[in-house]
Design an enzyme around this catalytic site. Structure first.
Site, PDB file in Angstrom:
ATOM      1  N   TYR A  67      78.569  22.766  11.724  1.00  0.00           N
ATOM      2  CA  TYR A  67      78.468  21.440  10.520  1.00  0.00           C
ATOM      3  C   TYR A  67      77.326  20.512  11.224  1.00  0.00           C
ATOM      4  CZ  TYR A  67      82.574  23.490   8.743  1.00  0.00           C
ATOM      5  OH  TYR A  67      83.570  24.557   8.065  1.00  0.00           O
ATOM      6  N   HIS A 120      76.529  17.386   4.680  1.00  0.00           N
ATOM      7  CA  HIS A 120      77.619  16.423   4.507  1.00  0.00           C
ATOM      8  C   HIS A 120      77.978  15.810   6.027  1.00  0.00           C
ATOM      9  CE1 HIS A 120      81.071  15.909   1.914  1.00  0.00           C
ATOM     10  NE2 HIS A 120      82.046  16.645   2.465  1.00  0.00           N
ATOM     11  N   TYR A 177      88.801  16.707   9.547  1.00  0.00           N
ATOM     12  CA  TYR A 177      87.745  17.218   8.435  1.00  0.00           C
ATOM     13  C   TYR A 177      87.650  16.011   7.672  1.00  0.00           C
ATOM     14  CZ  TYR A 177      87.306  21.831  10.559  1.00  0.00           C
ATOM     15  OH  TYR A 177      86.998  22.720  11.502  1.00  0.00           O
ATOM     16  N   ASN A 214      88.248  15.531   4.503  1.00  0.00           N
ATOM     17  CA  ASN A 214      89.103  15.130   3.517  1.00  0.00           C
ATOM     18  C   ASN A 214      90.169  14.551   4.192  1.00  0.00           C
ATOM     19  OD1 ASN A 214      90.158  17.416   4.522  1.00  0.00           O
ATOM     20  ND2 ASN A 214      90.778  18.239   2.673  1.00  0.00           N
ATOM     21  N   ASN A 234      85.417  13.277  -0.938  1.00  0.00           N
ATOM     22  CA  ASN A 234      86.654  13.388  -0.337  1.00  0.00           C
ATOM     23  C   ASN A 234      86.845  12.615   0.719  1.00  0.00           C
ATOM     24  OD1 ASN A 234      87.685  15.032  -2.324  1.00  0.00           O
ATOM     25  ND2 ASN A 234      86.704  16.983  -1.194  1.00  0.00           N
TER      26      ASN A 234
END
Length: 185
Positions: A14, A19, A65, A67, A113
């Site tokens: 990631y 994001h 993560y 959220n 989120n």
């Protein structure tokens, strides 16, 4: 004392995704203050600390993560007894085109989120540095778009935005938030 949170997802896969623009930004800011991150399992985050002009700055990257970001935020906020007005969250925003930045205090989470998770544990009266990553094209799924790497041309533009945040970060330390807001646009 201020707390600066960069939002993103843990893991190399990631690292350069849209994001994770919050992680990218906070790493550059911490580096500017010669501060490096170390993992603090009790806080569910990587943390870096420094002092600039007599003011302590705590930088965190949640290791949960996106959220579940609130889990690390509430742990650090509680441990250091930080007022939400002294919390700054850097995050991606699909409602802003790539390279656009907006600063605001309080407000809604815009469906993000990570912000939802933070709002759930500390309320929404904290500062947000929204970094535009643009919207997906051609009916691409939003989650798929955010979890894909920047195109090279987008990455270069996004780094220009991050540089504006880094170059004006001292204004936050001086509590010149309106001036910071105007300089980063």
């Amino acid at each position: 004392m201020i707390l600066v949170i960069g939002l993103g997802n843990p893991g190399k896969e990631y690292q350069y995704t849209r994001h994770n623009i919050g992680f990218i930004a906070i790493e550059k800011i911490a580096n500017q203050y010669n501060s490096s991150f170390s993992t603090k399992k009790q806080f569910n985050c990587e943390i870096a600390e420094t002092i600039s002009d007599g003011q302590k700055i705590i930088f965190i990257k949640p290791t949960t993560y996106m959220n579940l970001s609130g889990k690390s935020v509430i742990s650090v906020k509680t441990y250091y007894n930080i007022n939400p007005a002294k919390i700054f969250v850097i995050h991606d925003d699909i409602d802003l085109e790539t390279c656009r930045i907006k600063f605001k205090t309080g407000g809604g989470n815009g469906g993000h989120n990570g912000l939802k998770s933070i709002d759930g544990v500390i309320g929404n009266n904290y500062n947000r540095i929204r970094v535009g990553v643009g919207r997906p094209k051609n009916n691409q799924d939003v989650a798929d778009y955010l979890l894909n790497n920047f195109l090279q041309s987008e990455y270069e533009i996004a780094m220009q935005a991050i540089d504006r945040i880094v170059n004006n970060f001292d204004l936050i330390l001086e509590n010149k938030l309106e001036k910071f807001k105007n300089k980063i646009v």
